[in-house]
Design an enzyme around this catalytic site. Structure first.
Site, PDB file in Angstrom:
ATOM      1  N   ASP A 349      91.152  66.512 101.982  1.00 28.81           N
ATOM      2  CA  ASP A 349      91.945  67.005 100.850  1.00 28.81           C
ATOM      3  C   ASP A 349      93.090  67.888 101.311  1.00 28.81           C
ATOM      4  O   ASP A 349      93.517  68.783 100.587  1.00 28.81           O
ATOM      5  CB  ASP A 349      91.066  67.829  99.902  1.00 28.81           C
ATOM      6  N   SER A 374      97.161  71.971 101.070  1.00 36.29           N
ATOM      7  CA  SER A 374      95.804  71.975 100.563  1.00 36.29           C
ATOM      8  C   SER A 374      95.904  71.335  99.197  1.00 36.29           C
ATOM      9  O   SER A 374      96.469  71.911  98.285  1.00 36.29           O
ATOM     10  CB  SER A 374      95.299  73.406 100.462  1.00 36.29           C
ATOM     11  N   ARG A 375      95.394  70.113  99.075  1.00 30.87           N
ATOM     12  CA  ARG A 375      95.676  69.371  97.850  1.00 30.87           C
ATOM     13  C   ARG A 375      94.867  69.849  96.658  1.00 30.87           C
ATOM     14  O   ARG A 375      95.244  69.600  95.529  1.00 30.87           O
ATOM     15  CB  ARG A 375      95.430  67.870  98.068  1.00 30.87           C
ATOM     16  N   VAL A 376      93.760  70.492  96.874  1.00 34.58           N
ATOM     17  CA  VAL A 376      92.987  70.943  95.721  1.00 34.58           C
ATOM     18  C   VAL A 376      92.762  72.451  95.716  1.00 34.58           C
ATOM     19  O   VAL A 376      92.348  73.010  94.714  1.00 34.58           O
ATOM     20  CB  VAL A 376      91.616  70.233  95.643  1.00 34.58           C
TER      21      VAL A 376
END
Ligand SMILES: Nc1ncnc2c1ncn2[C@@H]1O[C@H](COP(=O)(O)OP(=O)(O)O)[C@@H](O)[C@H]1O
Ligand SMILES: [Mg+2]
Length: 644
Positions: A349, A374-376
């Site tokens: 992620d 940081s995608r989430v």
């Protein structure tokens, strides 16, 4: 058999007796179901055994070899089974018996493992006696389904300012740490683990393919910082068979999953998956599986996806536990587009990209701000941190580009210089030594000070000194403030005021005055971060223009000042929109526009010479109306000029 022979010897030979004996034996005979299948070794070598006669073996089943050695059935072929032997295989020979066990490879799990160093099969390696675990778990398990999960909402505080502020990691997230060797990847893992002291996160450190000395160093470091007591180390050294290296991350994951299943939180770090892929490649080639790209077998993606998919944040109905994974990938010459790196990048992620040139130029941790994401994690970031760090990532990314670009430029306009100055200070501020994690409250205070101009008067070379002092000052004199930031987890008006007071007090102590007047409304939450820079720039421009305006009405001086302000404004817009893409064409256009504006202004002043002395702070509306380009009247003076 021996027993029977002995009994046979004792009996006197007589057909009657024999019949009696057989009858007696038959009476007691119970046909027990024997679940194990038995086969024979056809060939053995390189840790791989080919076995004939195990038609019923399962994929991944544990097989028992002579001499207390176990193996795992991996290739189920038409006429044979190929299995990897876990442990010494030198004593195995053609014709030896092999039994199935009906079990998948399992490892001991449970809190008893905390503080221990174990092998991938769960044997203690630290000489601290037996493990006394009560449960075991299979190393391979299907990852939790979608329905049982929940989005990440709590951060893993790494204690590393650059990460917590810009690339936050959420609990249940998979964040890749990628970079060349010697770029501080392991250091980030260790710092993250050390920072969990006194928190509720259990840690599992999986060492794959490292030398024994490095693993010992990791264990010693964790112990020294009091972090071993909540950490399990799973160690597979480079000298061990590829099989053990292959199993290690799955075993570590199973140990972490135990805590997740109990509704607790765990963090598992895999150091590193490049070596894991190598071990798997070695194993697969020995198993005669067809090699694919870079000689990896075709299912090398699945190797890592099924491992990392097991990291999860469970919903309340399923206990609410979480397992966060921090896999490490070691690149060669910063090549992130190689086979294994791209695979793992696509599975995780987000990634923390560490660069050796940053590391070598002293920027440590060497996180490349532009390429790390940081995608989430953003959703999981603490609100207080979000409030102060909103613009920082952008500013730093722009700074790095601008810094590279401005190496070739000799005269820079003030806006570019300002941005470079701010960036240089923020970069210094984010430098951090090893094993010195910073708490949330101190991080928030430092970053707030840095992004709000309180560092601007501190010489770049002294920023680290300032940071150390400020850190000490916050933890000493401002304990209450830090505590309330950490408990409230969000900054309100009152906390902003206290912060400002604290920073100012420290700056006086440090011998620098605060650089500029911070925005009056420093409490407008998230929106504040975005508007701040603009507001600041405006206030500055206004005060400058005003002070100059109230000076004796020297037309030439005012003119020069006006041109400078206009220039600055235009440049500001330029850098903000695309720092690196300053085309000479646009510059020329803007210069022409500025010149035109200046001409306009001269014309105006010439037409109304009496209006100029009125431009005093007291006569603000009039001045505002008259002030041409740099005036506070329009917040985007460059706009119309550019459109022309
Ligand atoms: N933030 C830091 N400040 C100073 N030295 C560091 C920092 N991070 C790592 N190092 C040092 O750099 C070296 C390489 O770090 P390491 O984490 O082992 O790199 P990698 O795991 O990427 O090979 C080690 O000697 C370590 O002590
Ligand atoms: Mg390392």
């Amino acid at each position: 058999m021996n027993q029977e022979k002995e009994e046979g010897k004792k009996l006197s030979i007589g057909s009657q007796d024999i019949t009696e004996l057989i009858k007696a034996r038959l009476k007691d005979f119970k046909a027990e179901l024997v679940t194990s299948e038995v086969g024979r070794i056809i060939s053995v070598g390189d840790g791989i055994a080919s076995i004939y006669g195990l038609q019923g073996a399962m994929a991944g089943e544990l097989l028992e070899f002579p001499g207390d050695v176990y193996g795992m059935a991996l290739n189920l072929e038409e006429d044979q089974v190929r299995a990897v032997v876990m442990g010494a295989y030198e004593h195995l020979q053609e014709g030896d018996l092999v039994k199935t066990t009906g079990r998948i490879v399992e490892v001991p799990v449970g809190p008893e493992l905390l503080g221990r160093v174990v092998s991938p099969l769960g044997l203690p390696l630290d000489g601290k006696g037996p493990l006394n675990t009560k449960r075991t778990a299979p190393v391979e398990r299907v990852a939790a389904g979608v329905i049982t999960r929940e989005p990440v909402d709590t951060p893993v505080q790494t204690g590393i300012k650059a990460i917590d502020a810009m690339i936050p990691i959420g609990r249940g997230q998979r964040e890749l740490i990628i970079g060349d060797r010697q770029t501080g990847k392991t250091a980030i893992l260790l710092d993250t683990i050390i920072n969990q002291k006194g928190k509720d996160l259990f840690c599992v450190y999986v060492a794959i393919g490292q030398n024994a000395a490095s693993i010992a160093r990791v264990a010693a470091t964790l112990e020294e910082h009091g972090a071993l007591e909540y950490t399990i180390i799973v160690a597979a050294t480079a000298s061990e068979p590829a099989t053990l290296n292959y199993i290690a991350p799955y075993a570590g994951c199973a140990m972490g999953e135990y805590f997740m299943d109990q509704g607790q939180e765990a963090l598992v770090v895999y150091d590193d998956l490049t070596k894991h892929a190598w071990a798997y490649r070695e194993m697969s080639l020995n198993l005669r599986r067809p090699p694919g790209r870079e000689a990896y077998p075709g299912d090398v993606f699945y190797l890592h996806s099924r491992l990392l998919e097991r990291a999860a944040k469970m919903n309340k109905a399923n206990g609410g536990g979480s397992l966060t994974a921090l896999p490490v990938i070691e690149t060669q010459a910063n090549d992130v587009s190689a086979y294994i790196p791209t695979n793992v990048i696509s599975i995780t992620d987000g990634q923390l990209y560490l660069q050796s040139d940053l590391f070598n130029s002293g920027i440590r941790p060497a996180i490349s701000v532009g390429t790390s994401v940081s995608r989430v994690g953003g959703a999981a970031q603490t609100k207080a941190m979000r409030q102060v760090s909103g613009r920082m990532k952008l500013e730093l990314a722009q700074y790095r580009e601008l810094a590279a670009f401005s190496q070739f430029a000799s005269d820079l306009d003030k806006a570019t210089r300002d941005q470079l100055d701010r960036g240089a200070r923020l970069t210094e501020l984010l430098k951090q030594a090893q094993y010195a994690p910073v708490g949330l409250g101190v991080q928030v205070a430092e970053i707030w000070a840095g992004t709000n101009g309180y560092l601007d008067k501190v010489p770049v070379a002294r920023v680290r000194e300032w940071e150390e002092g400020f850190n000490r000052y916050l933890r000493g004199d401002q304990k209450e403030l830090i505590k309330s930031i950490e408990t409230k987890k969000a900054l309100d008006e009152d906390l902003f005021k206290q912060l400002e007071k604290a920073v100012k007090a420290f700056n006086r102590q440090f011998g620098v005055e605060s650089a500029e007047v911070p925005p009056a409304e420093a409490d407008k939450g998230e929106a504040q971060a975005e508007t701040q820079a603009e507001t600041q720039a405006e206030t500055q421009a206004e005060t400058q223009a005003e002070t100059k305006g109230s000076a004796p009405a020297d037309v030439a001086a005012t003119e020069a000042e006006r041109r400078r302000t206009a220039d600055r404004r235009a440049a500001e817009r330029r850098t903000a929109s695309a720092a690196a893409k300053v085309s000479t064409e646009r510059r020329a256009k803007e210069r022409r526009a500025t010149a035109r504006r200046a001409q306009d202004a001269t014309a105006k002043t010439a037409a109304k010479p009496a209006a100029k002395p009125a431009a005093k702070p007291a006569a603000k509306p009039a001045a505002g109306a008259k002030r041409p380009a740099g005036g506070a009247g329009s917040s985007r003076p460059g706009g119309p000029a550019e459109k022309k």
